[in-house]
Design an enzyme around this catalytic site. Structure first.
Site, PDB file in Angstrom:
ATOM      1  N   ASP A 290       0.867  -1.171   0.000  1.00  0.00           N
ATOM      2  CA  ASP A 290       0.000   0.000   0.000  1.00  0.00           C
ATOM      3  C   ASP A 290       0.917   1.239   0.000  1.00  0.00           C
ATOM      4  O   ASP A 290       2.134   1.136   0.215  1.00  0.00           O
ATOM      5  CB  ASP A 290      -0.946   0.000   1.204  1.00  0.00           C
ATOM      6  CG  ASP A 290      -2.164   0.902   0.950  1.00  0.00           C
ATOM      7  OD1 ASP A 290      -2.098   1.772   0.061  1.00  0.00           O
ATOM      8  OD2 ASP A 290      -3.180   0.744   1.638  1.00  0.00           O
TER       9      ASP A 290
HETATM   10  C1  BGC Z   1      -4.966   3.329   0.260  1.00  0.00           C
HETATM   11  C2  BGC Z   1      -5.165   2.338  -0.854  1.00  0.00           C
HETATM   12  C3  BGC Z   1      -4.973   3.002  -2.186  1.00  0.00           C
HETATM   13  C4  BGC Z   1      -3.617   3.667  -2.221  1.00  0.00           C
HETATM   14  C5  BGC Z   1      -3.282   4.340  -3.535  1.00  0.00           C
HETATM   15  C6  BGC Z   1      -3.712   4.147   0.107  1.00  0.00           C
HETATM   16  O1  BGC Z   1      -3.661   5.168   1.035  1.00  0.00           O
HETATM   17  O2  BGC Z   1      -4.947   2.628   1.479  1.00  0.00           O
HETATM   18  O3  BGC Z   1      -6.434   1.768  -0.765  1.00  0.00           O
HETATM   19  O4  BGC Z   1      -5.102   2.060  -3.215  1.00  0.00           O
HETATM   20  O5  BGC Z   1      -3.577   4.645  -1.194  1.00  0.00           O
HETATM   21  O6  BGC Z   1      -4.061   5.442  -3.761  1.00  0.00           O
END
Ligand code: BGC
Length: 768
Positions: A290
């Site tokens: 993530d």
């Molecule tokens: C979130 C994810 C997301 C990623 C990219 C993160 O902060 O937890 O769900 O896909 O950002 O935007």
């Protein structure tokens, strides 16, 4: 003690060490040769570069590439494998060209958070789950894939399949609710929708990224990013199935989550990534972290960036999103003997395989056709389906008989969410044109004479309201001019709404959560109706006019006063681009509501976590009986929910027959059919979601009081009956025992069917 049978464990690949391991040759010899050859020519730096993912600079939508762009500099140095966050075909074409001209000439993968539609926005995923219709959900993902792929995106950060039992967690809105069986069926539907079912990517198919792996929804106290303290057995039984089913459906990639599990951050958790996902479930794609999750392992207290990067790679992480941990430290770790060349090669190969499977080596511009961008996005067909889909996701929680309304009724549409397009689109809809989302007022006023009043502030606390509405903007753009809030006094807003209500036949109060009140980083400790809006509802009630509450929300709320005092409650979540039309379809009877809750609605926040498939204590207490000393209950609240899992009303009524079984006994290798006859006893045709639950009465480990094991959505004409059959085998009756083996234990099982998780008819099945 019961005899334990390890049910088909080998075939299902559940036991550790029984499925194919990571790093082995793939089934595609041609791909293997191509990648061997390519990797033979790549430098170490270029290989590490493939493991690096960055957000497109500034989440571009209108930008052209310049040499000052950080990503361009990285690409030219062979240090970038993918970018995410842009749906601008021109920008992506330019940057893909640079990728092809730089270093080893390897195309970029291009990702995006496409969660519930792209420009055509469907209801938020929690709402979609209340349709209990995987076929419909697959179609929404198919349309999202078509629009995203037309916009240069070949990889979507979806589906989000985190099970959540705690409505305080804002990200409950992104998932499929609290049940692992339903969650698993929906996970498969999303994967099939995005990737297609034929195993080949044409330029309308995109790779999925199943997230957040794993158990992110188990965050302690519902506080986002918080630690998860689940036993391995409970994780397997209650939470992991959707991730597993997505792997079985062929999901191309996974995103590791921010939380820890068993004391190890998920992003470096060997059990989750290697033992379970790859070895047990046979997943052969790649895992991305993530955003900044690798860097955050430092704050978890594991070590410095070099240490956490090395450990994450070795645990099975292949790509680092936004931490620059891999690109910045892996070479050093290799020189110091901390990691091996094989560790880097293995991850690099997985990224290259994904690009190969997408067909990017044959045509790096496959997804970058500006003509498609102009014609395949936000089409009338897509919007028509958004309306159809949304109608299936509106949960009727209460109806004293005021609904459906007759077209021509004079209504007052009041409340701060009545004209709010963003609240229709909901969390994670950054590619949508919120201003074009059909608001509740617009949808309603198209079918009946309607007046409007804003009715109230969101919250009485102005600072709180400002931080909710503009907190993110302030964070990213501190100089952004924030408009003044609360310029009109609350009393005046309420008084205007009351005046409009007095002149109408019926009041439609549009209240609840704005989009920023749920989603990432939006946990709440108080999940009741915001105070200013509750004040409006009380004033409307005092007019004596019938009040229909249209609830916009991304999570279950505590609605005790509302349940008592409103004449009807229609929970519309954030229903998407066509929300206003879909809501009007239901309010005015063109569609009979059929959605049913997939998350329990508590009576009080203090009950959380609250979920239907809980265990029994040694001192059980009935859900709806008052306090009794020395039983498992509260002195000040019932145990039971306000609205249970599986609940939702229609404009008709259904009657259920007792459950019958094709046989009272079932051998372990056999099957049994459980049947129930459902009769539409009302006066209009409607859909009904028929639910099947089991309860393992005696097991070697404690088992939940109920577990969903089947559901069917059936259309039943007024006055007609439909017999609904469910097949049960040892598979449906199995669970992970204390040793985490998937077992079916002979003995008695209650088999229950009904319209929700509480109103159930029972039969007993003996498994021999
Ligand atoms: C979130 C994810 C997301 C990623 C990219 C993160 O902060 O937890 O769900 O896909 O950002 O935007």
């Amino acid at each position: 003690m019961k005899k334990i049978i390890i049910w088909a464990a080998a075939a299902l690949g559940i036991l550790s060490g029984c499925a194919s391991g990571s790093g082995s040759a793939s089934k595609d010899a041609k791909m293997d040769r191509f990648i061997d050859n390519l990797m033979g020519k790549m430098t170490l730096e270029q290989k590490i570069g493939q493991l690096n993912l960055h957000s497109a600079s500034g989440f571009v939508s209108a930008l052209r590439v310049t040499e000052e762009d950080e990503n361009v500099k990285l690409l030219r140095a062979g240090k970038l494998g993918g970018i995410y966050g842009s749906g601008n075909v021109e920008y992506l074409r330019d940057i893909q060209k640079i990728a092809m001209e730089s270093g080893a000439g390897i195309p970029l993968i291009t990702g995006m958070d496409v969660i519930h539609g792209y420009q055509t926005v469907f209801p938020v995923p929690l709402a979609l789950s209340t349709s209990w219709n995987p076929e419909m959900v697959e179609k929404t993902a198919r349309i999202a894939a078509k629009e995203a792929s037309a916009s240069g995106i070949n990889w979507v950060f979806s589906p989000m399949v985190d099970i959540c039992r705690d409505a305080r967690w804002g990200r409950i809105v992104e998932g499929g609710g609290e049940d692992p069986f339903l969650g698993g069926e929906l996970a498969k539907a999303y994967v099939y929708g995005y990737q297609g079912r034929d195993g080949v990517y044409d330029n309308t198919d995109v790779m999925t990224c199943v997230k957040h792996y794993a158990l992110y929804g188990g965050a302690e106290a519902g506080r986002d990013y918080n630690s998860v303290f689940l036993s391995r057995q409970e994780a397997l039984n209650g939470y992991l199935r959707p991730y597993q089913q997505a792997a079985y459906a062929g999901a191309a990639s996974y995103m590791s989550s921010f939380n820890e599990f068993e004391g190890i951050p998920a992003t470096m958790n060997t059990y989750l990534m290697d033992e379970l996902l790859r070895k047990a479930w046979g997943f052969d794609g790649f895992i991305v972290s993530d955003a900044t999750a690798v860097l955050e392992e430092v704050a978890h207290g594991i070590g410095d960036l070099q240490e956490v990067s090395a450990r994450s790679l070795q645990a099975g992480l292949d790509m680092d999103m936004n931490s620059d941990g891999f690109v910045g430290t892996l070479e050093k770790s290799l020189q110091e003997g901390r990691i091996s060349k094989a560790d880097i090669d293995r991850a690099c190969r997985r990224i290259l395989e994904a690009k190969y499977k997408l067909g990017l080596f044959d045509d790096p511009y496959k997804y970058l056709d500006p003509e498609r961008a102009a014609k395949d996005v936000y089409t009338p067909e897509h919007r028509a389906f958004a309306r159809e889909a949304a109608r299936e996701c509106l949960v009727l929680l209460k109806n004293d008989g005021v609904l459906p309304l007759r077209k021509g009724t004079r209504v007052a549409v009041v409340g701060p969410l009545a004209k709010n397009g963003e609240a229709m689109a909901g969390s994670w809809s950054m590619s949508s044109h919120n201003a074009e989302s059909v608001s509740l007022f617009q949808g309603i006023s198209e079918v009946t004479p309607a007046t409007y009043a804003e009715g109230s502030w969101l919250f009485k606390d102005k600072d709180l309201e400002e931080s909710i509405l503009y907190g993110m903007i302030k964070y990213f753009a501190p100089n952004y001019p924030i408009p003044e809030l609360h310029t009109v006094p609350q009393q005046k807003l309420v008084a205007d709404a009351v005046a409009k209500a007095r002149q109408a036949d019926v009041v439609i109060a549009c209240v609840g959560e704005v989009a920023n009140m749920n989603g990432e980083g939006a946990s709440r400790t108080d999940i009741s109706m915001p105070d200013a809006q509750l004040e409006l509802l009380k004033a409307l009630k005092a007019t004596g006019k019938p009040v229909v509450m249209v609830l916009v929300t991304g999570r279950p709320l505590t609605l005790n006063w509302e349940a008592e005092n409103m004449d009807a409650i229609l929970n519309v979540w954030s229903p998407g681009s066509e929300g206003g039309h879909a809501v009007a379809d239901v309010l005015f009877g063109d569609y009979a509501p059929s959605a049913k809750l997939t998350t329990t609605f508590p009576r009080a926040v203090g009950q959380l976590p609250l979920y239907y498939n809980h265990k029994s204590t040694g001192r059980p207490h009935p859900d709806y009986e008052p306090y009794r000393k020395f039983t498992s209950c509260y002195i000040d609240e019932l145990n039971g929910p306000l609205y249970p899992f599986g609940f939702g009303l229609s404009y008709t009524t259904f009657e259920y027959s007792p459950v019958t079984l094709s046989a009272a006994e079932m051998p372990l290798s056999g099957s049994v059919t459980a049947s129930v006859t459902v009769t539409n006893t009302g006066s209009r045709d409607a859909d009904e979601i028929v639910q099947l639950y089991i309860h393992d009465i005696y097991a070697t480990s404690t088992r939940p009081v109920k577990e969903l094991k089947g559901f069917k959505k059936v259309h039943i004409a007024a006055g007609q009956s439909v017999k609904v059959d469910f097949t049960l085998t040892a598979e449906e009756l199995s669970y992970y025992n204390h040793d985490c083996n998937w077992v079916c234990e002979p003995g008695d099982f209650e088999i229950m069917a009904g319209p929700d998780s509480e109103r159930l008819q029972k039969a007993v099945l003996t498994v021999k």
